[in-house]
Design a protein around this motif. Structure first.
Motif, mmCIF file in Angstrom:
data_model
loop_
_atom_site.group_PDB
_atom_site.id
_atom_site.type_symbol
_atom_site.label_atom_id
_atom_site.label_comp_id
_atom_site.label_asym_id
_atom_site.label_seq_id
_atom_site.Cartn_x
_atom_site.Cartn_y
_atom_site.Cartn_z
ATOM 1 N N PHE A 152 0.841 -1.201 0.000
ATOM 2 C CA PHE A 152 0.000 0.000 0.000
ATOM 3 C C PHE A 152 0.870 1.242 0.000
ATOM 4 C CE2 PHE A 152 -2.369 -3.411 2.051
ATOM 5 C CZ PHE A 152 -3.456 -3.465 1.202
ATOM 6 N N SER A 153 0.430 2.254 -0.751
ATOM 7 C CA SER A 153 1.197 3.490 -0.863
ATOM 8 C C SER A 153 0.768 4.534 0.152
ATOM 9 C CB SER A 153 1.100 4.054 -2.281
ATOM 10 O OG SER A 153 -0.242 4.326 -2.602
ATOM 11 N N SER A 154 -0.309 4.259 0.890
ATOM 12 C CA SER A 154 -0.757 5.211 1.910
ATOM 13 C C SER A 154 -1.386 4.456 3.085
ATOM 14 C CB SER A 154 -1.774 6.194 1.328
ATOM 15 O OG SER A 154 -3.012 5.553 1.097
ATOM 16 N N GLU A 157 -5.004 3.576 2.364
ATOM 17 C CA GLU A 157 -5.200 2.317 1.624
ATOM 18 C C GLU A 157 -5.102 1.113 2.549
ATOM 19 O OE1 GLU A 157 -2.307 2.199 -1.497
ATOM 20 O OE2 GLU A 157 -3.330 3.718 -2.702
ATOM 21 N N ASP A 160 -8.259 0.914 4.610
ATOM 22 C CA ASP A 160 -9.348 0.352 3.799
ATOM 23 C C ASP A 160 -9.217 -1.164 3.671
ATOM 24 O OD1 ASP A 160 -10.423 2.884 3.440
ATOM 25 O OD2 ASP A 160 -9.585 3.150 1.419
ATOM 26 N N TYR A 161 -8.000 -1.643 3.485
ATOM 27 C CA TYR A 161 -7.735 -3.081 3.390
ATOM 28 C C TYR A 161 -8.176 -3.787 4.676
ATOM 29 C CZ TYR A 161 -4.897 -7.374 3.457
ATOM 30 O OH TYR A 161 -4.468 -8.667 3.569
#
Length: 168
Positions: A152-154, A157, A160-161
């Motif tokens: 994930f880049s943030s 993210e 959310d996962y």
């Protein structure tokens, strides 16, 4: 259970990397109030905790550094495994295994979030889900090449996962 790396995963410690490399932990501790926590980390940790997840930090640094952050920011993290609690450092799974043992967790229900290829390798060696945190990563290509289960880049993210996976 969710195990986090500390440096460049929860906190941007790049400004004190030279002190860490020199093992000048007194100077690192003196700079602790200046080190930024990545946006969204506090909310992520709180939501995971409220969803019933046990949270831990496994780091190659001495445990006093993350313990101070836990105290300062009131993070709901009870387990910290640092440099002095293990004989073999990442990528060896000893730290992850110790954290799981302290929590009474099994590898099949554990996630490990880290920013380096050695975090992915430690995850594989411990049999846990490997998650790459690219937001503070120094060498993104190396992290990608290490083949984490997800990357994930943030922090958003990642959050959310975990909402999708764990309801957190």
């Amino acid at each position: 259970m969710i195990i986090f790396d500390f440096d460049q995963t929860l906190v941007d410690t790049s400004s004190v990397e030279h002190l860490r490399a020199a093992r000048n932990w007194k100077a690192v501790m003196a700079s602790i109030h200046e080190l930024p926590v990545y946006d969204g980390i506090a909310e992520l940790l709180q939501d995971l905790h409220e969803a019933g997840q046990t949270l831990a930090i496994v780091t190659k640094s001495p445990d006093m550094v993350p313990k101070e952050f836990i105290k300062l920011h009131r993070w709901p993290i009870d387990i910290v495994v640092g440099y002095h609690q293990v004989i073999r450092k990442k990528p060896h799974p000893e730290g992850l295994n110790l954290a799981m043992s302290k929590a009474g967790a099994s590898s099949k229900d554990t996630y490990h979030v880290g920013d380096q290829a050695q975090d992915t390798e430690a995850s594989r060696n411990a049999g846990v889900v490997a998650i790459g945190s690219a937001w503070g990563c120094v060498d993104i290509d190396e992290l990608i090449e290490s083949g984490p289960d997800a990357i994930f880049s943030s922090v958003v993210e990642l959050h959310d996962y975990f909402r999708a996976e764990l309801g957190a």
